[in-house]
Design a protein around this motif. Structure first.
Motif, PDB file in Angstrom:
ATOM      1  N   CYS A  34      -7.377 -43.820 -25.435  1.00 41.89           N
ATOM      2  CA  CYS A  34      -6.613 -45.029 -25.758  1.00 41.89           C
ATOM      3  C   CYS A  34      -7.470 -46.020 -26.530  1.00 41.89           C
ATOM      4  O   CYS A  34      -7.013 -46.639 -27.500  1.00 41.89           O
ATOM      5  CB  CYS A  34      -6.098 -45.662 -24.468  1.00 41.89           C
ATOM      6  N   ASN A  97       3.873 -42.517 -27.386  1.00 40.29           N
ATOM      7  CA  ASN A  97       3.954 -43.975 -27.250  1.00 40.29           C
ATOM      8  C   ASN A  97       4.207 -44.706 -28.565  1.00 40.29           C
ATOM      9  O   ASN A  97       3.941 -45.898 -28.674  1.00 40.29           O
ATOM     10  CB  ASN A  97       2.666 -44.504 -26.618  1.00 40.29           C
ATOM     11  N   HIS A 100       6.115 -47.899 -28.290  1.00 41.12           N
ATOM     12  CA  HIS A 100       5.369 -49.057 -27.790  1.00 41.12           C
ATOM     13  C   HIS A 100       4.669 -49.783 -28.946  1.00 41.12           C
ATOM     14  O   HIS A 100       4.609 -51.020 -28.977  1.00 41.12           O
ATOM     15  CB  HIS A 100       4.337 -48.630 -26.749  1.00 41.12           C
ATOM     16  N   PHE A 101       4.129 -49.006 -29.905  1.00 40.22           N
ATOM     17  CA  PHE A 101       3.479 -49.629 -31.058  1.00 40.22           C
ATOM     18  C   PHE A 101       4.504 -50.412 -31.886  1.00 40.22           C
ATOM     19  O   PHE A 101       4.202 -51.502 -32.394  1.00 40.22           O
ATOM     20  CB  PHE A 101       2.782 -48.570 -31.918  1.00 40.22           C
ATOM     21  N   TRP A 104       5.288 -53.643 -29.987  1.00 40.03           N
ATOM     22  CA  TRP A 104       4.187 -54.623 -30.144  1.00 40.03           C
ATOM     23  C   TRP A 104       4.193 -55.210 -31.548  1.00 40.03           C
ATOM     24  O   TRP A 104       4.034 -56.422 -31.728  1.00 40.03           O
ATOM     25  CB  TRP A 104       2.846 -53.961 -29.844  1.00 40.03           C
ATOM     26  N   LEU A 115      -4.281 -55.901 -28.762  1.00 38.08           N
ATOM     27  CA  LEU A 115      -3.529 -54.659 -28.607  1.00 38.08           C
ATOM     28  C   LEU A 115      -4.089 -53.797 -27.476  1.00 38.08           C
ATOM     29  O   LEU A 115      -3.328 -53.186 -26.727  1.00 38.08           O
ATOM     30  CB  LEU A 115      -3.534 -53.879 -29.922  1.00 38.08           C
ATOM     31  N   PHE A 119      -1.592 -52.714 -24.674  1.00 43.64           N
ATOM     32  CA  PHE A 119      -1.171 -51.311 -24.684  1.00 43.64           C
ATOM     33  C   PHE A 119      -1.878 -50.484 -23.608  1.00 43.64           C
ATOM     34  O   PHE A 119      -1.233 -49.856 -22.773  1.00 43.64           O
ATOM     35  CB  PHE A 119      -1.421 -50.713 -26.074  1.00 43.64           C
ATOM     36  N   CYS A 120      -3.217 -50.475 -23.619  1.00 41.82           N
ATOM     37  CA  CYS A 120      -3.982 -49.574 -22.738  1.00 41.82           C
ATOM     38  C   CYS A 120      -4.008 -50.039 -21.280  1.00 41.82           C
ATOM     39  O   CYS A 120      -3.979 -49.219 -20.355  1.00 41.82           O
ATOM     40  CB  CYS A 120      -5.418 -49.440 -23.243  1.00 41.82           C
ATOM     41  N   THR A 123       0.467 -51.817 -20.462  1.00 44.83           N
ATOM     42  CA  THR A 123       1.691 -51.061 -20.752  1.00 44.83           C
ATOM     43  C   THR A 123       1.612 -49.620 -20.247  1.00 44.83           C
ATOM     44  O   THR A 123       2.385 -49.221 -19.377  1.00 44.83           O
ATOM     45  CB  THR A 123       2.000 -51.087 -22.258  1.00 44.83           C
TER      46      THR A 123
END
Length: 377
Positions: A34, A97, A100-101, A104, A115, A119-120, A123
């Motif tokens: 990640c 994912n 998810h990007f 964001w 991020l 994210f890591c 999320t």
């Protein structure tokens, strides 16, 4: 039927436990993947920072398609370079994912500019903030700012793995990495901070940094009348610690045995001037053992058709050139006299002309070259 069910249930439990163990172990790898993915995404952001749509009418494109800076086209360009083609883990994570990007990029970027954190950590939850560990991101011993009080590494730090136990740095020990290990002393300590420094090399344990602060001397050291640990010179002891053809070299806390010079038979140090006696093939010249040149002695050490070659501590006998009858060195120019069939030509023995005797094979045909071979004109 009941037996079959029990066997199936047992196999299921074993499989579940093994998969669970593998999944737990993978948290370190997942977090690393990640981080790599986000790092490459950030590089893509920098790379595309000053670009545009690349068309002929940028003003029209931005009016119709929104600004390139926040466009889906830019996002796709960044995601295309977010993983190396050889990295299966990264590409798999990105594929799972991608939504998810997009979320964001279009909805969360302004409120959550970090991020990696969004994210890591928050999320997909494969990482923890620095200084925390495990599934629930518990804080490491010593606090998130200084895990293990700054003197070690917290197991699982920054990931959803690990147990949070401290692996202390060299010189520290204990559950909290606040205690000093053997060979170190505490320079400064309180409930949250500890500074351990190394003892003097002569100490096993100590209260300070000099050889006078030892609680116990190391092997190879001894306590003097003033209480300081001093080196034991093993080389001055009555019983010689080294072999016959070696000398003793003292070092701090120990010693080593070094080979004597080749000219020595026993020695007290390095060099041919430290010999106790000279070895065979050597002689004492003003306190230094030097090679004896056996080849210069009156009595010849070699046979009649050999010459003498001096070597360190010895000599060897070498055969003379075939053209010599006795010699003083190698080559046909070192002969004492020439052998039969050879003549002296300006100091070199060369072979005299021989009468050619023709040779024939079993069929009577002459072999080899004839000395009178010629061609008719």
């Amino acid at each position: 039927m009941l037996l079959s069910f029990n066997i199936f249930y047992l196999m299921f439990v074993i499989l579940f436990l093994s998969l669970g163990s593998t999944y737990t172990k993978d948290f370190n790898a997942l977090c690393s993947t990640c981080r790599q993915l986000v790092d490459n995404f950030d590089k893509g952001l920098e790379k595309t920072a000053n670009q545009n749509f690349g068309g002929g009418n940028t003003a029209w494109e931005e009016r119709k398609l929104s600004k390139y800076e926040s466009s889906e086209i830019r996002l796709m360009e960044i995601l295309e370079g977010a993983c190396y083609s050889s990295s299966f883990e990264c590409n798999h994570m990105l594929e799972e994912n991608e939504e998810h990007f997009e979320t964001w990029w279009f909805k969360r970027k302004t409120k959550h500019p970090d991020l990696y954190k969004w994210f890591c950590i928050e999320t997909i939850k494969v990482c923890c903030p620095k200084g925390s560990f495990g599934p629930d991101c518990n804080t490491c011993v010593g606090g998130a700012e200084r895990p293990c009080h700054g003197n070690g590494k917290c197991d699982g730090d920054g990931t959803r793995a690990g147990n949070g136990k401290c692996s202390c740095d060299k010189g520290y020990e204990g559950e909290f990495c606040l205690d000093c290990s053997d060979g170190y002393f505490s320079e400064l300590r309180n409930d949250t901070f500890s500074l351990c420094k190394e003892c003097h090399e002569s100490c096993v344990t100590c209260t300070g940094g000099t050889n006078q602060d030892c609680k116990e001397c190391r092997n190879g050291w001894e306590e003097d009348q003033g209480g300081a640990c001093i080196d034991i010179n093993e080389c001055t002891k009555d019983s010689a610690p080294c072999a016959d053809n070696q000398y003793c070299l003292n070092t701090d806390g120990s010693f080593s045995c070094k080979a004597c010079n080749t000219g020595c038979s026993g020695c007290k140090g390095p060099g041919a001037d430290s010999c106790l006696t000279c070895a065979d093939g050597y002689k004492d010249e003003e306190g230094t053992c030097t090679d004896i040149n056996e080849c210069t002695k009156d009595s010849a050490p070699c046979a009649d058709n050999q010459y003498c070659l001096n070597t360190d501590g010895s000599f060897s006998c070498k055969a003379c050139n075939t053209g010599c009858s006795g010699c003083k060195g190698p080559g046909a120019d070192s002969c004492l006299t020439c052998a039969d069939g050879y003549k002296d030509e300006e100091g070199t023995c060369t072979e005299e002309n021989k009468v050619h005797v023709p040779e024939f094979n079993s069929e009577g045909v002459q072999t080899g070259e004839s000395p009178e071979k010629h061609e008719d004109l």
